[in-house]
Design a protein around this motif. Structure first.
Motif, PDB file in Angstrom:
ATOM      1  N   THR A 286       0.812  -1.227   0.000  1.00 41.67           N
ATOM      2  CA  THR A 286       0.000   0.000   0.000  1.00 41.67           C
ATOM      3  C   THR A 286       0.836   1.262   0.000  1.00 41.67           C
ATOM      4  N   GLY A 287       2.158   1.143   0.122  1.00 42.86           N
ATOM      5  CA  GLY A 287       2.997   2.327   0.165  1.00 42.86           C
ATOM      6  C   GLY A 287       4.361   2.072  -0.434  1.00 42.86           C
ATOM      7  N   ARG A 288       4.964   3.138  -0.927  1.00 42.76           N
ATOM      8  CA  ARG A 288       6.282   3.038  -1.557  1.00 42.76           C
ATOM      9  C   ARG A 288       7.367   2.707  -0.532  1.00 42.76           C
ATOM     10  N   ASN A 289       7.267   3.265   0.677  1.00 40.93           N
ATOM     11  CA  ASN A 289       8.291   3.038   1.688  1.00 40.93           C
ATOM     12  C   ASN A 289       8.355   1.570   2.103  1.00 40.93           C
ATOM     13  N   GLN A 290       7.200   0.920   2.181  1.00 45.43           N
ATOM     14  CA  GLN A 290       7.189  -0.489   2.547  1.00 45.43           C
ATOM     15  C   GLN A 290       7.880  -1.332   1.480  1.00 45.43           C
ATOM     16  N   LEU A 291       7.621  -1.033   0.217  1.00 44.58           N
ATOM     17  CA  LEU A 291       8.317  -1.714  -0.870  1.00 44.58           C
ATOM     18  C   LEU A 291       9.821  -1.497  -0.776  1.00 44.58           C
ATOM     19  N   TYR A 292      10.216  -0.260  -0.543  1.00 41.41           N
ATOM     20  CA  TYR A 292      11.626   0.112  -0.477  1.00 41.41           C
ATOM     21  C   TYR A 292      12.336  -0.686   0.617  1.00 41.41           C
ATOM     22  N   HIS A 293      11.755  -0.714   1.800  1.00 39.75           N
ATOM     23  CA  HIS A 293      12.409  -1.357   2.930  1.00 39.75           C
ATOM     24  C   HIS A 293      12.410  -2.876   2.801  1.00 39.75           C
ATOM     25  N   ASP A 294      11.366  -3.457   2.224  1.00 39.24           N
ATOM     26  CA  ASP A 294      11.341  -4.913   2.062  1.00 39.24           C
ATOM     27  C   ASP A 294      12.419  -5.377   1.090  1.00 39.24           C
ATOM     28  N   ILE A 295      12.559  -4.694  -0.042  1.00 42.43           N
ATOM     29  CA  ILE A 295      13.607  -5.069  -1.001  1.00 42.43           C
ATOM     30  C   ILE A 295      14.982  -4.890  -0.375  1.00 42.43           C
ATOM     31  N   SER A 296      15.153  -3.798   0.355  1.00 49.83           N
ATOM     32  CA  SER A 296      16.440  -3.544   1.003  1.00 49.83           C
ATOM     33  C   SER A 296      16.768  -4.622   2.029  1.00 49.83           C
ATOM     34  N   LYS A 297      15.776  -5.044   2.819  1.00 52.38           N
ATOM     35  CA  LYS A 297      16.030  -6.061   3.837  1.00 52.38           C
ATOM     36  C   LYS A 297      16.333  -7.422   3.213  1.00 52.38           C
TER      37      LYS A 297
ATOM     38  N   LEU B  91      27.710  -3.670   6.957  1.00 56.41           N
ATOM     39  CA  LEU B  91      27.362  -2.905   5.758  1.00 56.41           C
ATOM     40  C   LEU B  91      28.360  -1.797   5.463  1.00 56.41           C
ATOM     41  N   LYS B  92      29.147  -1.377   6.461  1.00 53.08           N
ATOM     42  CA  LYS B  92      30.135  -0.332   6.206  1.00 53.08           C
ATOM     43  C   LYS B  92      31.216  -0.803   5.239  1.00 53.08           C
ATOM     44  N   ASP B  93      31.440  -2.120   5.188  1.00 50.76           N
ATOM     45  CA  ASP B  93      32.449  -2.642   4.273  1.00 50.76           C
ATOM     46  C   ASP B  93      32.006  -2.585   2.814  1.00 50.76           C
TER      47      ASP B  93
ATOM     48  N   LEU C 130      20.720   0.436  -3.457  1.00 52.43           N
ATOM     49  CA  LEU C 130      22.077  -0.101  -3.488  1.00 52.43           C
ATOM     50  C   LEU C 130      23.111   0.907  -3.005  1.00 52.43           C
ATOM     51  N   ILE C 131      22.948   2.175  -3.367  1.00 51.72           N
ATOM     52  CA  ILE C 131      23.980   3.169  -3.048  1.00 51.72           C
ATOM     53  C   ILE C 131      23.723   3.831  -1.698  1.00 51.72           C
ATOM     54  N   ARG C 132      22.523   4.314  -1.470  1.00 48.67           N
ATOM     55  CA  ARG C 132      22.277   5.086  -0.256  1.00 48.67           C
ATOM     56  C   ARG C 132      21.896   4.221   0.941  1.00 48.67           C
ATOM     57  N   ASP C 133      21.124   3.173   0.718  1.00 50.94           N
ATOM     58  CA  ASP C 133      20.674   2.363   1.841  1.00 50.94           C
ATOM     59  C   ASP C 133      21.712   1.291   2.199  1.00 50.94           C
ATOM     60  N   LEU C 134      22.195   0.549   1.195  1.00 47.02           N
ATOM     61  CA  LEU C 134      23.179  -0.490   1.466  1.00 47.02           C
ATOM     62  C   LEU C 134      24.601   0.046   1.478  1.00 47.02           C
ATOM     63  N   GLY C 135      24.883   1.056   0.661  1.00 46.47           N
ATOM     64  CA  GLY C 135      26.188   1.710   0.728  1.00 46.47           C
ATOM     65  C   GLY C 135      27.254   1.135  -0.169  1.00 46.47           C
TER      66      GLY C 135
END
Length: 722
Positions: free
Chosen positions: A276-287, A302-304, A330-335
């Motif tokens: 129902t929301g873009r943020n939920q999609l974003y965080h699920d893929i990231s996790k 993740l700092k490595d 990939l760039i901002r969330d995972l680094g």
């Protein structure tokens, strides 16, 4: 009498003469006037003026300087030089080039997400790790309990419930029954034509056996292949908020607390039905990606990831919002330090080691077709069909239930039933007509908290007809594939005029027209009258105008009376008729027209028989060049998990030869060479590409560049037209 003085003397004596003290009237810099007839500027005309081109060059220069300093430092500490100074300079340059181009492959990560599985691995790995692209979150009810426990495949209900007395032949409606029986008759006719043995009562033997088939119970401690289910702590506060991958699929449906499965990617794009929301999609893929990196690759910190590069595989016919969101993850969330985007079909050719091919990638929920020539995807040949191996699984279970499958409670919304259905499809489905015989099989049903049950059943033509859905898509259930589309992720639009700017192709338009029922020609070639470009000049012939003027007595023809192209958004007077003189002029809005066309396309599910879709892609990809047409039609590469069905390639080749008898000898459908697994050839191509020399390869997006320009970098960084 004093003589008369001159005007200049009077000005000098009276102090009125103007003198120059070399002082400017102002301290502001004065800009000279530009010569309007001949002026020139170099603004944004050289590559070094773009950050996207300048930053990699500066990095390469810095590495060369550092390599030279390291060598000087080594010489200062007593290292013995070898060779002449010129050779030393050449070696230093080569070392710097190697350090900049052939980076450590152990610091390279390749990610290939799909609707059902995520494949990932290092550049040094021979094969990738495979993780289910799913996350289980704490929820009020499991997915099998939603909508009053409606099963999948969906059964027809009477008064809100499925009657117990209803026969399985009536569970899925009259339309499915008619299509299934028609496909059975066609298969029998085809087998008789090919001199195959067909028993007249084969179907009755299967139905009668399945009706009488019993079940054998096996105690859990006697089952050597029992499943280890995911344990949930009894304390609610200690229960994790989510599980990912294989652990999520092994959670019991009746767990306390409940968990619901979320598949963030559906049919090759975002799942807007369950979200129902873009943020939920974003965080699920990231996790999902983060947990896969930790559990499969050992990257716990993740700092490595700032020291790692990532090759990310995207669809050929992508959506821009899909790419920009995943790049941001990939760039901002995972680094990740650097990220490179590559299309699936191009990556497949890298993995297979071929330069020209027609790539047919059959995935779990989508099938993509694209022609690749000289290291680029031919834009007009890209096709994205919203069907795949998951549709075959559902059709196979429906056909089995139709023939009185002994496990009649099969429900693909239950996790253990879903895994069982995938296992049965992979074991028994085949496109070899020699396998269409009455055969006896068995399987074990393992459910959490229950004893293992052993079932015995028979099959006949269900194993082949379910895969035949690729050639007759109407047997698949497409009723819910467009649910929620564009409800969470809006369409990408142009920054300046607001028009839709997602990539599209002529081949995909043919598929849309076919699915909408507006296609006029499905023989693999375009109508010559429809392939002509739309002219903005009047439709009358200039030759006829010239003859008319000559007949009127003009010795020298005048200049053409054809109007210039009409600007967008203005009326065209040449299109008016004499009777429309009193009617108001109609203004065209090109942005509104593009938006309406895109809205109409979104209402149609792109589905088409796979053999006809391949021919359409090849025809439009060849652009009328017969040599390229023969190269594409002789280099059809079948990849993806759905292509691993035995004899599917041979059957597809036969169908294509029936549709194109003139090219019967040239048509060749083959799996990837060198015995590559068809499921991992795309990932392997990403690994090959990531290890290639980066000299002249400016497709890497660094974190510093992305923080400044964001997704605008893709215009300069992508190997394809963004």
């Amino acid at each position: 009498m004093v003589g008369k003085k001159s005007g200049r003397a009077q000005l000098r004596e009276e102090g009125l003469a103007r003198t120059d003290n070399n002082l400017d009237l102002t301290t502001w810099p004065q800009v000279n006037m530009i010569n309007q007839k001949n002026y020139y500027t170099e603004f944004l005309k050289r590559e070094e003026q773009y950050l996207a081109f300048r930053a990699p060059a500066e990095e390469a220069t810095a590495r060369m300087v550092q390599a030279a300093r390291d060598k000087d430092r080594a010489l200062a500490f007593g290292a013995t030089p070898e060779g002449t100074a010129e050779q030393d300079d050449e070696d230093a340059a080569e070392d710097a080039a190697l350090s900049s181009s052939h980076a450590d492959p152990s610091k390279l990560v390749i990610l290939h997400p799909g609707s059902q599985n995520l494949r990932l691995g290092f550049g040094t790995d021979a094969l990738p790790k495979t993780v289910p692209m799913v996350i289980a979150r704490r929820w009020k009810e499991a997915e099998c309990e939603e909508n009053d426990g409606e099963p999948c495949p969906k059964r027809q209900k009477v008064d809100g419930a499925v009657p117990a007395s209803a026969l399985p032949e009536k569970w899925f409606g009259e339309d499915f029954a008619n299509q299934y029986q028609a496909m059975c008759s066609e298969l029998r006719t085809r087998m008789r034509t090919n001199k195959k043995r067909v028993l007249p009562n084969s179907k009755e033997l299967v139905v009668n056996y399945n009706r009488r088939a019993g079940v054998e119970h096996i105690n859990e401690h006697n089952d050597v292949n029992r499943i280890e289910w995911t344990e949930i702590p009894s304390n609610h506060s200690a229960a994790p908020d989510y599980f990912t991958g294989q652990e999520a699929l092994r959670i019991p449906e009746q767990s306390n607390p409940r968990y619901k499965l979320f598949w963030p990617i559906r049919n090759g794009t975002f799942n807007e039905t369950d979200y129902t929301g873009r943020n939920q999609l974003y965080h699920d893929i990231s996790k999902i990606i983060e947990e896969a990196l930790k559990s499969q690759l050992g990257l716990t910190d993740l700092k490595d990831l700032a020291n790692y590069r990532c090759v990310f595989i995207i669809p050929d016919l992508y959506e821009r919002n899909y790419v920009t969101m995943l790049l941001d993850i990939l760039i901002r969330d995972l680094g990740f330090g650097k990220v490179c985007l590559q299309q699936e079909s191009l990556s497949a050719t890298f993995g297979a080691g071929t330069g020209i091919a027609c790539v047919v990638d059959i995935g779990a929920q989508k099938t993509s077709i694209c022609c690749v020539d000289e290291g680029l995807c031919v834009e007009e040949s890209r096709i994205n069909l919203k069907m795949g191996g998951a549709d075959v699984t559902e059709a196979f279970i429906k056909m089995m239930l139709f023939d009185h499958f002994p496990y009649s409670e099969m429900n693909l919304r239950r996790r253990y039933d879903f895994l069982l259905a995938e296992e049965l499809k992979q074991k028994f489905c085949s496109m070899d007509e020699n396998d269409v015989t009455v055969r006896t099989h068995e399987f074990h049903l393992r459910a959490p908290g229950q004893d293992t049950r052993k079932y015995t059943f028979k099959t006949y033509d269900e194993t082949m007809l379910s895969v035949m859905g690729f050639f007759k898509p109407s047997i698949f259930d497409h009723s819910r594939k467009l649910d929620g589309f564009r409800s969470v992720m809006p369409r990408s639009v142009d920054l300046y005029d607001g028009s839709p700017n997602d990539p599209f192709s002529a081949a995909q338009q043919v598929v849309i027209d076919y699915a909408a029922g507006t296609s006029t020609s499905m023989n693999g070639t375009q109508d010559s009258t429809n392939s002509l470009p739309v002219a903005s000049t009047p439709s009358r012939s200039q030759t006829q105008n010239l003859l008319n003027r000559l007949n009127d007595g003009e010795a020298t023809p005048r200049s053409s009376v054809a109007n210039s192209p009409v600007p967008e958004g203005t009326p065209n007077p040449d299109q008016e008729t004499p009777g429309d003189a009193d009617q108001p002029l109609v203004f065209r809005d090109p942005v509104l027209e593009k938006t309406k066309a895109a809205n109409e396309r979104d209402k149609v599910l792109p589905v088409m028989p796979i053999d006809e879709a391949i021919l359409q892609s090849i025809t439009l990809g060849a652009r009328g060049d017969d040599r390229k047409l023969r190269d594409f039609i002789g280099g059809i590469m079948l990849i993806g998990g759905g292509s691993k069905t035995p004899s599917l390639g041979a059957f597809l080749e036969t169908r294509l030869r029936e549709l194109r008898p003139l090219y019967g000898k040239e048509i060749l459908v083959a799996p990837p060479p060198r015995d590559f697994d068809a499921q991992v050839v795309v990932w392997k191509g990403g690994s090959v590409f990531g290890r290639l020399s980066s000299h002249g390869n400016d497709s890497w997006i660094s974190k510093a560049e992305y923080n400044i320009l964001g997704s605008r970098l893709l215009t300069h960084k992508c190997m394809f037209v963004w």
